[in-house]
Every structure is written in structure tokens, then in C-alpha cells.
Design a protein around this motif. Structure first.
Motif, PDB file in Angstrom:
ATOM      1  N   MET A  94      -6.283   4.701   2.700  1.00  0.00           N
ATOM      2  CA  MET A  94      -6.217   6.041   2.644  1.00  0.00           C
ATOM      3  C   MET A  94      -7.460   6.575   3.540  1.00  0.00           C
ATOM      4  O   MET A  94      -7.464   8.057   3.574  1.00  0.00           O
ATOM      5  N   LEU A  95      -8.429   5.965   3.719  1.00  0.00           N
ATOM      6  CA  LEU A  95      -9.682   6.543   4.386  1.00  0.00           C
ATOM      7  C   LEU A  95      -9.019   7.399   5.781  1.00  0.00           C
ATOM      8  O   LEU A  95      -8.195   6.672   6.388  1.00  0.00           O
ATOM      9  N   PRO A  96      -9.529   8.405   6.124  1.00  0.00           N
ATOM     10  CA  PRO A  96      -8.884   9.302   6.996  1.00  0.00           C
ATOM     11  C   PRO A  96      -9.498   8.480   8.550  1.00  0.00           C
ATOM     12  O   PRO A  96     -10.811   8.013   8.423  1.00  0.00           O
ATOM     13  N   PHE A 124       0.092   5.131   5.928  1.00  0.00           N
ATOM     14  CA  PHE A 124      -0.111   6.593   5.434  1.00  0.00           C
ATOM     15  C   PHE A 124      -0.215   7.911   6.347  1.00  0.00           C
ATOM     16  O   PHE A 124      -1.219   7.331   7.182  1.00  0.00           O
ATOM     17  N   ASN A 125       0.234   8.351   6.490  1.00  0.00           N
ATOM     18  CA  ASN A 125       0.037   9.622   7.563  1.00  0.00           C
ATOM     19  C   ASN A 125      -1.009  10.558   7.017  1.00  0.00           C
ATOM     20  O   ASN A 125      -1.197  10.691   5.820  1.00  0.00           O
ATOM     21  N   PHE A 126      -1.418  11.456   7.784  1.00  0.00           N
ATOM     22  CA  PHE A 126      -2.459  12.479   7.523  1.00  0.00           C
ATOM     23  C   PHE A 126      -2.039  13.384   6.499  1.00  0.00           C
ATOM     24  O   PHE A 126      -2.820  13.891   5.832  1.00  0.00           O
ATOM     25  N   ARG A 127      -0.617  13.670   6.016  1.00  0.00           N
ATOM     26  CA  ARG A 127      -0.192  14.531   4.987  1.00  0.00           C
ATOM     27  C   ARG A 127      -0.391  13.832   3.372  1.00  0.00           C
ATOM     28  O   ARG A 127      -0.957  14.492   2.849  1.00  0.00           O
ATOM     29  N   GLU A 128      -0.087  12.410   3.848  1.00  0.00           N
ATOM     30  CA  GLU A 128      -0.240  11.635   2.392  1.00  0.00           C
ATOM     31  C   GLU A 128      -1.869  11.432   2.261  1.00  0.00           C
ATOM     32  O   GLU A 128      -2.300  11.633   0.935  1.00  0.00           O
ATOM     33  N   PHE A 130      -3.961  13.835   2.859  1.00  0.00           N
ATOM     34  CA  PHE A 130      -4.603  15.152   2.377  1.00  0.00           C
ATOM     35  C   PHE A 130      -4.201  15.121   0.735  1.00  0.00           C
ATOM     36  O   PHE A 130      -5.042  15.714   0.163  1.00  0.00           O
ATOM     37  N   ASP A 131      -2.944  14.738   0.449  1.00  0.00           N
ATOM     38  CA  ASP A 131      -2.526  14.680  -0.965  1.00  0.00           C
ATOM     39  C   ASP A 131      -3.632  14.012  -1.870  1.00  0.00           C
ATOM     40  O   ASP A 131      -3.918  14.349  -2.632  1.00  0.00           O
ATOM     41  N   TRP A 137     -10.502  15.574  -4.794  1.00  0.00           N
ATOM     42  CA  TRP A 137     -11.584  16.695  -4.694  1.00  0.00           C
ATOM     43  C   TRP A 137     -11.270  17.460  -6.239  1.00  0.00           C
ATOM     44  O   TRP A 137     -12.370  17.852  -7.105  1.00  0.00           O
ATOM     45  N   GLY A 138     -10.022  17.666  -6.353  1.00  0.00           N
ATOM     46  CA  GLY A 138      -9.642  18.487  -7.611  1.00  0.00           C
ATOM     47  C   GLY A 138      -9.946  17.932  -8.858  1.00  0.00           C
ATOM     48  O   GLY A 138     -10.456  18.597  -9.609  1.00  0.00           O
TER      49      GLY A 138
END
Lengths: 254, 363
Positions: A94-96, A124-128, A130-131, A137-138
Motif C-alpha cells: 500500500m505504500l505510495p 493497488f492503484n493510487f485511488r485504493e 488514497f482510500d 489519517w482519520g
């Protein structure tokens, strides 16, 4: 022969998602009337669960579930890291990466008609991603601010005097962001998206079809096929490794 | 003092007037004879009240003061009075001089005060009085001046009607709040006195109020922190919300027991007022606003772009644009062609006109 499918989420990962899903919905439903007390019909939620004290208790139980889910995920991440001999890029797919930035740019070009095809996404693409990081963060923001509001006297006494007002603002504003992002963005990606409507079933089955795999994760698909071709085998669903646990299939070390 | 009837239908017929007078005299006679025994007991008080109310429930009982034309009304709604906190007391508790009949004008006009000794005793046998509350009110910010805006006992207890005195202890939170918000939500009045106008609005953002909104009765309303009668600004050392007293105020039994300084001064119960003073909170609010607006804008744009690509709306729009452009272009070309076709004729006409003009003007 049935259609081939590919493992996307392991049973354990689906469990984490389910705990997050249920606790999120409960927290949002029992929290949002408190955010908008002037909206009369929202108060019906409290009426339905038996009044404010009951809603408060439910909110806190769900909060404990969500926090536990977060902690379980942290343990899971550590285990992955150990298994992958402390190589984070291998352990945590998941790391960008730089490719995500390139993919984002290429996708934008595609959207504006300046590029013929979508870029070829990996597992995992960048949208996934981001989610995933939105939750990363949240959850801490909501957890820390929520605990301060749950035990105001304890934290209020031991933290600077701005802690409670800051927690109040953070909890209510981050909740709005999280709910909006889920309802608008995540629901689009897994429900309203014409390719997925009415729903992507991966959260229940853990698998996606070959067609979906080719369309959305071509790089990963090709890699799996290459591995299978090397073994001179057909990549059936049952014989495939569970890449979700340990990242892309070719990077598996154990 | 000359008394005249203030009633619009004042032309009460003589017989009516006579009847009323007879009734009043009758009532007064029984009242005067009964009064001494009535002083101690509520039931006897109620009986005495009944004698007063024989006249004072008559509609439109009143007169217009001949000195300043101010109407004075003496009709009492018996139901309201009996339902009030004083409903079981006799009239003479507050109007001791009015027992004589006919009432001596000067005495009857005397305003009853709330800080005198009542003629009843409390459950411990002590003489009952509101003197302490009255003294607290006088010492408070509300009793300091002689401004007409300053509240009196009746402003909060009974909404100005002395015969509808309401007990605030145990009243629903909304009622207890209304006693304060009646004035403190009035922005003009607050501006006149230099009091923050957002006190009520900011309180309504607190969990104290939101809980009340959803049916709680135990969370704090204004008076629980600011006291009911001894209200003083936070800068005053004697105030319940002064820095030195806040821990005790917040830490009241059944509230935030164990509260210490940092908890007490957090100011979360009037958050808006605190945000105005703390840049950190101000920036936090702006940060979340930007974060939320920015993120949602980005995500929405992403969704719109994705949808348009899925349905090829952009391609469609481009085709539509090309078609519109071609259509408009053709129309314009045709218009130009028409003009061009006219061109030689215009030129000939122009040349002819010029020739004619030349002949006429110069030859």
C-alpha cells in the motif's frame, strides 16, 4: 469450467474491513445527530435506539471496536514486516510509489482525452492507496479526539487547556470529512461506478473476476500469468497463492 | 387620586355596578373577619385568597391613572395564580396592607417586595424568606445599576406576571434557559451593555445544550455555572466563573467531579467565544474547512471525470461542439456569400452615386 477468479482480499482482511464497516456506520449514525442538533429528523435516530444515553453507549462500543480494528491492523502490519525481513516496500504494497504519481498523471490525461488508454495499474492503484491512507489519517484523529471527549476530566486535567476545544473541533469536522468521503468517493468506487453497480462483492467473496482483473490490475494479472506459465500450470483460483496477505505474488519470500 | 374606569365597555349599567359593589362589600366583610386566623396556614390562605378573588377575578377590573393615563389592571386569572408557585399562599402574604376594604388607595398601590419576611415557615420551622436571593440579585451584575434593562425577580419568575410566579428549581431545562435567553439572545440589548452577544449561540454548540436538545435534564444550563441570582462577570473575583472559582463550579457534585484548572478553563462550553481568542483553534477550524473542501472538490472532480469517460460525454460534447461550429460556420459563410454577391452591385451603385454627386456639385 467456471470463470476464473482472483483472490483480492484474504479472510482476515475481509474481517478487518467488516469490523471497520460496521463500526463506521454505527459511529456515523449515532454521531451525526449530535453534530446537527437543529436538524429535527436526525433526532429520530436517537429515538430509535432508545434515547441519548443508549446512543452514547452504542457510540462508545462501536468506537472500541474501531480502535481495536486499528490496533489489529497495526499488529498485522508489523507481522508482515517481520515476515518480509524488514523490507517495507515489499511487506506493505500500500505504500505510495513514484509509479502512483505517474499513474495519476496518465489517468488525468486519459480523462481529458489526451491519452488513449488508462495506465496499467498494479495490485493497488493510487485511488485504493488514497482510500487506505484516508483511514490511516482519520482513525487516529477520531480516536484521540474521541477519547478526550469521552474522558474530558481526565484528559482535560492532564493536557493543556486547549485540548478539549481542539478535540471538539477535530472530532466534529473530521467526522464530516470522513462521512462525506465515504458516501461520495468510496460509495462511487464500490457502488455507483457503472462497472460495479450495484456493488462490488469483493468485501464478501474476497475475489474478483478475470475480466475485472485484466481491466483494473493488468500488471498484477500479467505477473501472475507469467509465474503460472513458468510453472506450466493454469492459474486456477484454488492454486493461486493469496497475494493479499503478502503483497504482489512475485515478491513473496515465504 | 381620581379613579376612572379603564374598561372599554366602561358604560357598565347601574344594576351591574350595584351588584358588583354589593358582592365586593360582602366579600370584604367576610375577608376582614377571617384574616387573622388565615395567616399561618396554606389552606386558610387559600380560603382568604378566595375572598379576594371574588372581586379580583372579575374581568376588566381596573382604572386608568388620571395623573399619567397609565392603565392599571387588577383582574387576576385565578387558574394561573393557583397553578403558580404561590398558588397555595394567601393574598395577604405579599399584600398585607390590602386586607382593609375599601382598600386605601396609597396602601394598595404599594409594590410588594420579595425580600421581606414571608408569613409562612419552611419545613424546618424557620421563617421563610427570599431575602437572600434578593440580596444576591442586588449584588450581582444584574442588580448593580438602575437600568430599565436590569432584570427584577419577576423578569425570570413568571415572565413579568406577579401572579404567575414560577419555581425554577426542578423546572425543565428549556424553562430554566429561557429565563436567561430572553435577554441574552437579544443582540441589541447585549450591544447596549457591552455583553458578548454570542453567549447563547456558543452555548448551543456545546454538549451541555445538545444533550438537553435530545431530552437530557441533568446537563448544565446557564444558571448551573453562572448561578441564578449572584451572576457576575468572569473578571470579578466573587464570580462563580472567575478563574479562581471555576474548578469548584465545574466540579460540583454530579457534574465533572475531580475537575482541575486545565479542564475548567478549557472554555469548551462557549466554544465560539474561545475560538475568537485562541489563534490555534481559529487555524484548526480553517484547516479542517480547507481540508474538507479541498478533498471533496478533488474527489468530486475525479468522479465526474471518471463518469464522463465511462459514458464518453467528453467525446460527445466535442462532437456537439464541432457540429455547432460547423453549423454556425456554414451560416456565416452563406451570409458572407450573399454579401459578396451583392458586392458588384453595391460598387456600381456607389460609382453611379459618386458620378451624379460630382455632376450636381461641381459641374
Amino acid at each position: 469450467m467456471t470463470e476464473r477468479s482472483f483472490v483480492r482480499l484474504s479472510r482476515f482482511q475481509r474481517g478487518q474491513h467488516l469490523a471497520m464497516l460496521i463500526s463506521f456506520l454505527v459511529l456515523a449514525l449515532t454521531g451525526i445527530p449530535m453534530r446537527f442538533p437543529q436538524v429535527h429528523w436526525l433526532g429520530a435516530i436517537y429515538g430509535a435506539v432508545g434515547g441519548l444515553p443508549a446512543a452514547r453507549a452504542i457510540h462508545r462500543v462501536a468506537a472500541v471496536v474501531m480502535i481495536a480494528d486499528g490496533l489489529v491492523h497495526l499488529v498485522y502490519l508489523s507481522v508482515l514486516l517481520v515476515r518480509h525481513r524488514f523490507r517495507p516496500w515489499e511487506a506493505w504494497p500500500m505504500l505510495p510509489t513514484w509509479k502512483d504519481a505517474q499513474d495519476w498523471w496518465a489517468t488525468s490525461l486519459y480523462y481529458f482525452g489526451l491519452r488513449k488508454d488508462l495506465p496499467r495499474y498494479d495490485r493497488f492503484n493510487f485511488r485504493e492507496k488514497f482510500d487506505y491512507f484516508a483511514v490511516f489519517w482519520g482513525l487516529p484523529v477520531m480516536m484521540i479526539s474521541g477519547l478526550i471527549l469521552w474522558f474530558p476530566v481526565y484528559f482535560g486535567n492532564h493536557l493543556p487547556d486547549l485540548a478539549i476545544p481542539m478535540a471538539y473541533i477535530a472530532h466534529s469536522d473530521e467526522a464530516i470529512l470522513a462521512i462525506s468521503a465515504i458516501v461520495v468517493w468510496h460509495f462511487y468506487n464500490v457502488h455507483y461506478n457503472p462497472d460495479k453497480f450495484p456493488m462490488s462483492w469483493v468485501w464478501l467473496t474476497g475475489r474478483i473476476s478475470e475480466e475485472e482483473m485484466i481491466r483494473e490490475h493488468p500488471l498484477e494479472y500479467e505477473r501472475i500469468r507469467a509465474v503460472a506459465a513458468e510453472r506450466d500450470e493454469t492459474p486456477t483460483a484454488t492454486e493461486l497463492p493469496e497475494p493479499a496477505v503478502a503483497g504482489p505474488a512475485d515478491r513473496r519470500t515465504i | 387620586m381620581q379613579i376612572e374606569c379603564a374598561v372599554p365597555n366602561a358604560a357598565v349599567s347601574g344594576s351591574h355596578r350595584a351588584a358588583a359593589g354589593a358582592l365586593a362589600v360582602l366579600a370584604a366583610l367576610t375577608l376582614v373577619s377571617a384574616f387573622p386566623a388565615a395567616a399561618q396556614q396554606d389552606s386558610a390562605g387559600a380560603a382568604a385568597s378566595a375572598r379576594c378573588l371574588a372581586c379580583h377575578t372579575m374581568p376588566n377590573l381596573g382604572y386608568r391613572d388620571s395623573a399619567n393615563a397609565a392603565p392599571r389592571e387588577f383582574t387576576i386569572a385565578a387558574g394561573v395564580f393557583h397553578g403558580s408557585a404561590h398558588g397555595a399562599l394567601g393574598c395577604a402574604q405579599c399584600h398585607p396592607q390590602a386586607v382593609e376594604f375599601p382598600h386605601p388607595a396609597a396602601r394598595a398601590a404599594a409594590q410588594p417586595s420579595c425580600d421581606g419576611d414571608c408569613h409562612v415557615v419552611d419545613s424546618l420551622g424557620r421563617p421563610y424568606t427570599h431575602a437572600r436571593e434578593a440580596a444576591d440579585l442586588r449584588a450581582s451584575i444584574h442588580g448593580a445599576g438602575h437600568d430599565p434593562d436590569d432584570p427584577t425577580c419577576l423578569t425570570c419568575h413568571g415572565a413579568g406576571n406577579p401572579h404567575a410566579i414560577a419555581r425554577m428549581t426542578g423546572a425543565p431545562p428549556a424553562v430554566r434557559m429561557a429565563a436567561c435567553t430572553g435577554c441574552h439572545a437579544d443582540r441589541e440589548m447585549m450591544a447596549r451593555h457591552g455583553v458578548p452577544a454570542d453567549a447563547v449561540v456558543s452555548y448551543e454548540r456545546s454538549f451541555h445544550y445538545k444533550a438537553i436538545r435530545f431530552g437530557a435534564t441533568g446537563t448544565a444550563v446557564c444558571t448551573d455555572c453562572h448561578t441564578a441570582h449572584h451572576v457576575l462577570p468572569a473578571g470579578d473575583q466573587r464570580s462563580s466563573v472567575a478563574a479562581g472559582n471555576l474548578t469548584r463550579t465545574c466540579g460540583q457534585a454530579n457534574c465533572h467531579e475531580g475537575a482541575q484548572r486545565n479542564f475548567a478553563v478549557s472554555g469548551a462550553n462557549h466554544l465560539d467565544l474561545r475560538v475568537d481568542k485562541s489563534p490555534l483553534l481559529f487555524f484548526e477550524e480553517k484547516f479542517f474547512l480547507l481540508l474538507t473542501a479541498g478533498t471533496m472538490l478533488m474527489l468530486l472532480v475525479g468522479i465526474v471525470l471518471d463518469v464522463q469517460k465511462k459514458f464518453d460525454w467528453l467525446v460527445l460534447a466535442r462532437r456537439l461542439g464541432r457540429f455547432a461550429g460547423r453549423f454556425a460556420g456554414r451560416r456565416m459563410a452563406r451570409a458572407l456569400g450573399v454579401l459578396r454577391g451583392l458586392g458588384p452591385r453595391i460598387a456600381v451603385a456607389g460609382r453611379a452615386t459618386a458620378l451624379v454627386m460630382q455632376r450636381v456639385l461641381y459641374d
